[in-house]
Design a protein around this motif. Structure first.
Motif, PDB file in Angstrom:
ATOM      1  N   ASN A 245       0.803  -1.218   0.000  1.00 40.98           N
ATOM      2  CA  ASN A 245       0.000   0.000   0.000  1.00 40.98           C
ATOM      3  C   ASN A 245       0.836   1.268   0.000  1.00 40.98           C
ATOM      4  O   ASN A 245       0.347   2.322  -0.404  1.00 40.98           O
ATOM      5  CB  ASN A 245      -0.940   0.008   1.211  1.00 40.98           C
ATOM      6  CG  ASN A 245      -2.166  -0.838   0.953  1.00 40.98           C
ATOM      7  OD1 ASN A 245      -3.021  -0.472   0.161  1.00 40.98           O
ATOM      8  ND2 ASN A 245      -2.224  -2.000   1.581  1.00 40.98           N
ATOM      9  N   LEU A 246       2.066   1.149   0.463  1.00 39.89           N
ATOM     10  CA  LEU A 246       2.891   2.361   0.540  1.00 39.89           C
ATOM     11  C   LEU A 246       3.668   2.612  -0.751  1.00 39.89           C
ATOM     12  O   LEU A 246       3.848   3.748  -1.163  1.00 39.89           O
ATOM     13  CB  LEU A 246       3.866   2.272   1.715  1.00 39.89           C
ATOM     14  CG  LEU A 246       3.207   2.372   3.093  1.00 39.89           C
ATOM     15  CD1 LEU A 246       4.264   2.346   4.189  1.00 39.89           C
ATOM     16  CD2 LEU A 246       2.384   3.657   3.197  1.00 39.89           C
ATOM     17  N   LEU A 247       4.121   1.505  -1.367  1.00 38.72           N
ATOM     18  CA  LEU A 247       4.927   1.683  -2.584  1.00 38.72           C
ATOM     19  C   LEU A 247       4.020   1.821  -3.798  1.00 38.72           C
ATOM     20  O   LEU A 247       2.901   1.317  -3.813  1.00 38.72           O
ATOM     21  CB  LEU A 247       5.852   0.473  -2.775  1.00 38.72           C
ATOM     22  CG  LEU A 247       6.946   0.269  -1.731  1.00 38.72           C
ATOM     23  CD1 LEU A 247       7.800  -0.916  -2.119  1.00 38.72           C
ATOM     24  CD2 LEU A 247       7.798   1.517  -1.615  1.00 38.72           C
ATOM     25  N   PRO A 248       4.515   2.515  -4.803  1.00 33.39           N
ATOM     26  CA  PRO A 248       3.720   2.591  -6.037  1.00 33.39           C
ATOM     27  C   PRO A 248       3.611   1.220  -6.689  1.00 33.39           C
ATOM     28  O   PRO A 248       4.574   0.458  -6.703  1.00 33.39           O
ATOM     29  CB  PRO A 248       4.514   3.563  -6.912  1.00 33.39           C
ATOM     30  CG  PRO A 248       5.879   3.599  -6.335  1.00 33.39           C
ATOM     31  CD  PRO A 248       5.745   3.296  -4.874  1.00 33.39           C
ATOM     32  N   ILE A 249       2.413   0.912  -7.200  1.00 37.92           N
ATOM     33  CA  ILE A 249       2.256  -0.384  -7.851  1.00 37.92           C
ATOM     34  C   ILE A 249       2.533  -0.272  -9.345  1.00 37.92           C
ATOM     35  O   ILE A 249       2.913  -1.236  -9.983  1.00 37.92           O
ATOM     36  CB  ILE A 249       0.849  -0.987  -7.636  1.00 37.92           C
ATOM     37  CG1 ILE A 249      -0.232   0.012  -8.044  1.00 37.92           C
ATOM     38  CG2 ILE A 249       0.674  -1.450  -6.207  1.00 37.92           C
ATOM     39  CD1 ILE A 249      -1.575  -0.657  -8.212  1.00 37.92           C
TER      40      ILE A 249
ATOM     41  N   GLY B 168       5.699  -2.352  -5.591  1.00 36.52           N
ATOM     42  CA  GLY B 168       4.445  -2.454  -4.852  1.00 36.52           C
ATOM     43  C   GLY B 168       3.531  -3.527  -5.426  1.00 36.52           C
ATOM     44  O   GLY B 168       2.788  -4.190  -4.687  1.00 36.52           O
TER      45      GLY B 168
ATOM     46  N   SER C 205      -3.344   6.329  -4.150  1.00 42.27           N
ATOM     47  CA  SER C 205      -3.360   7.521  -4.997  1.00 42.27           C
ATOM     48  C   SER C 205      -4.262   7.286  -6.203  1.00 42.27           C
ATOM     49  O   SER C 205      -4.892   8.218  -6.711  1.00 42.27           O
ATOM     50  CB  SER C 205      -1.938   7.879  -5.438  1.00 42.27           C
ATOM     51  OG  SER C 205      -1.507   7.020  -6.470  1.00 42.27           O
TER      52      SER C 205
ATOM     53  N   THR D  65       0.364   4.770  -6.343  1.00 42.58           N
ATOM     54  CA  THR D  65       0.081   3.726  -5.365  1.00 42.58           C
ATOM     55  C   THR D  65      -1.401   3.388  -5.499  1.00 42.58           C
ATOM     56  O   THR D  65      -2.138   4.067  -6.221  1.00 42.58           O
ATOM     57  CB  THR D  65       0.368   4.215  -3.942  1.00 42.58           C
ATOM     58  OG1 THR D  65      -0.483   5.328  -3.679  1.00 42.58           O
ATOM     59  CG2 THR D  65       1.818   4.675  -3.798  1.00 42.58           C
TER      60      THR D  65
ATOM     61  N   GLU E 118       5.768  -1.625 -10.620  1.00 46.81           N
ATOM     62  CA  GLU E 118       6.682  -1.174  -9.569  1.00 46.81           C
ATOM     63  C   GLU E 118       6.708  -2.231  -8.467  1.00 46.81           C
ATOM     64  O   GLU E 118       5.857  -3.120  -8.424  1.00 46.81           O
ATOM     65  CB  GLU E 118       6.207   0.174  -9.025  1.00 46.81           C
ATOM     66  CG  GLU E 118       6.420   1.311  -9.997  1.00 46.81           C
ATOM     67  CD  GLU E 118       7.853   1.800 -10.024  1.00 46.81           C
ATOM     68  OE1 GLU E 118       8.316   2.361  -9.025  1.00 46.81           O
ATOM     69  OE2 GLU E 118       8.521   1.572 -11.047  1.00 46.81           O
TER      70      GLU E 118
END
Lengths: 555, 252
Positions: free
Chosen positions: B110-114, B221, B130, B127, B219
């Motif tokens: 949830n914190l890192l961009p996917i 995530g 976002s 993310t 990414e």
């Protein structure tokens, strides 16, 4: 039982293996977490006047087109006077955000010289960071509204400062030429502290920066220049780019190449055109100034106009202005001009005493009749120049040494302007003549003559004249026969006279000094010329004398 | 769905015949899966009970539903060759271990961009959260709710649910065992659907490669998120709901 325990052991091993999964997950998360945390640099705040094009979370911070950070938030300051941009820098550049760092927003810039930031048209604006020299770290910055005058580290070269009276059409990115080759560009400009000049920052690429010496002349080649000087009309343009975007050219005279290469940041004067720049002397500028009061108008004389000595340029006019003397109510236009001693045919040292040397020379020349006068430089443009020339038979005069500059004696100009002015005056006088009355008077005289000729005396006189003419004809025809021998004897007489003269010449040849008569002859001729000049001068001032006679005689 | 709307903003996408056929195929397979009665199939393969099931405790095969006497535990199922167990082996340990791993991965997921959309050279990492916020910002709130539920809420429900089950079994709590059983069924059923985001993302990354114009890149995530989905599926599969009822029996 043993089988059960074996199964149990095997199972517990499997269970142990299962617990490896969360351990691996933990390691992975810890590693990712560490990397994310470690790569996070400092959070900085930059204030701008406008947040145009900035988007929180998207706008990047860049240096040399490499992303080095991201804008996190764009908010108005509390007093709403500016925009505060919060951004996170990447770890590796975090320590380069110092008091020397500069930030500015890169937006598309379309100028005549170049189009920059085109990529930001589609990708949006970004914030450029110039880290500057390492220094005290800080987190608060004030963003620049315009890209700064950067010291381009990636293009080796030197920057210099030009002082110009007027920026003209120069702009950031305007090209800099040396012999027509683009060797640099204008980085930016600013108004000088005293608001007297435009300070223009230029950048000259290596190796061309070695061409800049103390006496390098810079001039503006902006646009299309039409200059009308004493040498006529000149039109020139450097290049299409310079025509549109303006430009600066420079040249270094051969004599100046001996000077050491100029330091970075050296300051120069920017001249308006090449002609002015070329006329600048090489070496320290040491001139000797003189003042002159010319009779009549100084129309067409401008600062920068040439000062000629026998047609050779030796200096230029530095100042022309009006001077009103309140005590005697006289109005004059003092003309100050500067003579460059280097252009004089005398050895002048680079010292204060050179003025004395020049003054001494001028003293002697003035004593011989050297006078300053205005002359037409160009009939086409009406440009005038100061001409130093020997005027024969002028009244004795000397240079007046008074504060602040010596005054050189002058004579009135005899050039076309003055003549045409006199002609104008003459024409106006002629126009005022009582032509109609004169015409009537003449008519009366003719009428009287008419009446006189109509009388019978005239007819008789004519008949008598007719007879006399017939007699004369007869005498002439007789004389005609005797003319031939007479002419032959005349020839002989002439030959004899020739021989006599030759004899006389031989007689006078040894001690004769005919040349003694020559100065007298020349003197007389000079006197004649002077009379003529006096006459023309008088007519100049009193054209009515042509018709009315001399004013003194009339009275 | 999210992916589709996001691509629509940069390119026009038309579903061709093959796409429609594939959608029909998927839908039919789903229907078959739904209507088929596995017991009928298995009964057609072999008898549904081992001898000796008439008396005493019985167990069933987890794969084919074969009924066997409890003494057959540890042996192979005569019908489908799966090992027969009274309860799923080491159910609590495995569930706890996989659940813990999923929990850990839930954080970076949830914190890192996917994913990262590179549009005209402009980098745009997103993310999950976002993405939801963006959908809300452009007014697609139903989609935002779906994405938020499927990608953030459901994994969380699965993880908290499993934790609740494990704690309850550990402490011998018997209250609300019905509710827990229902929740378990829900978790088992919904489990694989969470992975739809991961599949969409992989399709997106493969499809949207327009060079420098637009590019989608996965990414870290996304890997974490896929890990969360797979691990929660495995954890809920390793969990044996009957253990909860065992506690009820113990209490009785």
């Amino acid at each position: 039982m043993s089988e059960d325990s074996e199964v149990h052991i095997r199972r517990s091993r499997i269970v142990m293996l299962v617990w490896l999964v969360p351990v691996a997950a933990f390691l992975a998360v810890a590693w990712i977490g560490y990397r994310t945390f470690a790569s996070r640099g400092p959070v900085i705040t930059i204030t701008f006047l406008s947040g145009d094009g900035l988007e929180a979370g998207h706008t990047k911070l860049r240096h040399r087109n490499v992303d080095i950070g991201t804008v996190k938030s764009v908010v108005l300051s509390r007093d709403m006077s500016h925009v505060e941009v919060t951004a996170t820098l990447e770890h590796q550049v975090g320590d380069r955000a110092t008091v020397n760092s500069r930030f500015w927003i890169v937006r598309p810039r379309l100028s005549a010289a170049s189009i920059t930031g085109l990529s930001t048209l589609v990708s949006g604006a970004y914030i450029e960071m110039d880290p500057g020299q390492p220094g005290q770290a800080t987190e608060h910055f004030i963003g620049l509204e315009d890209p700064p005058v950067v010291d381009m580290e990636d293009v080796p070269g030197s920057h210099f400062i030009l002082h110009a009276e007027d920026l003209a059409s120069l702009d950031r990115g305007s090209p800099l030429y040396f012999r027509g080759i683009k060797v640099g560009e204008v980085l930016g400009y600013t108004l000088s502290q005293d608001t007297e000049h435009a300070d223009i920052f230029i950048y000259v690429r290596t190796p061309y920066d070695r061409l800049v010496r103390a006496d390098t002349h810079f001039w503006n080649v902006s646009g299309f220049s039409v200059s009308a000087g004493a040498t006529g009309l000149r039109a020139s343009t450097r290049s299409l780019e310079a025509l549109v975007a303006g430009g600066v050219a420079f040249s270094t005279p051969d004599a100046a190449m001996a000077e050491p290469v100029s330091e970075k940041g050296a300051e120069f004067r920017l001249f308006n055109d090449q002609e002015t720049a070329d006329q600048q002397p090489v070496g320290p500028v040491l001139t000797v100034s003189y003042l002159a009061y010319f009779p009549g108008t100084v129309q067409g004389l401008q600062p920068g106009a040439a000062v000629d000595l026998l047609g050779m340029r030796i200096g230029q006019v530095t100042d022309v202005h009006l001077d009103f003397n309140a005590s005697d109510g006289s109005l004059r236009a003092p003309v100050t001009f500067a003579i460059d001693p280097k252009l004089l045919p005398i050895a002048v040292g680079q010292s204060e005493s050179s003025a004395e040397t020049v003054n001494h020379m001028m003293d002697r020349l003035v004593a011989q009749g050297l006078r300053a006068r205005l002359a037409s430089g160009s009939l086409l443009t009406g440009q005038r120049l100061v001409n130093l020339d020997f005027i024969p038979d002028t009244p004795e005069a000397a240079i007046a040494y008074g504060a602040p500059v010596p005054q050189i004696p002058t004579v009135g100009s005899t050039d076309l302007d003055t003549l045409s002015a006199s002609a104008n005056q003459l024409m106006s006088k002629l126009a005022n003549l009582p032509l109609a009355e004169i015409g009537t008077g003449l008519h009366n005289i003719v009428a009287h003559i008419d009446q006189a000729t109509a009388g019978p005396e005239i007819a008789r006189s004519i008949k008598a004249l007719d007879r006399s003419l017939a007699n004369l004809d007869a005498i002439a025809s007789q004389a005609n026969k005797e003319v031939g021998p007479t002419l032959a004897s005349l020839h002989r007489t002439a030959d004899a006279a020739d021989q006599t003269l030759e004899a006389a010449q031989r007689l006078m040849g040894s001690g004769g000094d005919r040349s003694r008569d020559l100065p007298a002859l020349v003197h007389e001729l000079t006197d004649t010329a002077r009379s003529v000049r006096v006459l023309t001068d008088y007519l100049d001032q009193h054209p009515e004398a042509l018709v009315l006679g001399r004013a003194g005689a009339a009275k | 769905m999210v992916a589709y709307t996001r691509i629509q903003s940069v390119a026009v996408i038309e579903v061709a015949t093959g796409g429609l056929a594939f959608a029909g195929f998927v839908f039919t397979v789903l229907l078959i899966d739904r209507v088929i009665d596995r017991h009928v199939v298995w009964d057609a393969i072999g008898p549904g009970a081992m001898p000796g099931v008439e008396a005493g405790e019985i167990i069933d095969c987890l794969e084919c539903g074969l009924i066997a006497p409890v003494s057959a535990a540890g042996a192979l199922c005569p019908r489908c060759a799966a090992t027969l167990h009274r309860r799923k082996p080491d159910s609590l340990q495995r569930t706890a271990a996989l659940g813990a791993a999923a929990f850990l991965l839930y954080i970076p997921a949830n914190l890192l961009p996917i994913l990262r959309i590179v549009r005209f050279g402009r980098d745009d990492p997103a993310t999950i959260f976002s993405g939801v916020r963006e959908l809300l910002a452009i007014g697609l709130w139903p989609l935002a709710v779906i994405v938020f539920t499927a990608s953030i809420v459901i994994p969380l429900i699965k993880l908290t649910g499993l934790t609740w089950f494990l704690v309850a079994i550990r402490l011998g709590v018997t209250r609300r065992v019905m509710a827990r059983t229902r929740l378990y069924r829900f978790i088992e059923g919904i489990g694989r659907w969470s992975n739809i985001d991961v599949f969409m993302l992989s399709i997106l990354v493969a499809l949207v490669q327009f060079g420098s114009l637009t590019r989608v890149e996965a990414e870290p995530g996304a890997v974490a998120f896929a890990g969360v989905v797979v691990l929660t599926m495995l954890a809920s599969r390793a969990f044996d709901a009957r253990l909860m009822w065992d506690r009820v029996e113990d209490r009785a």
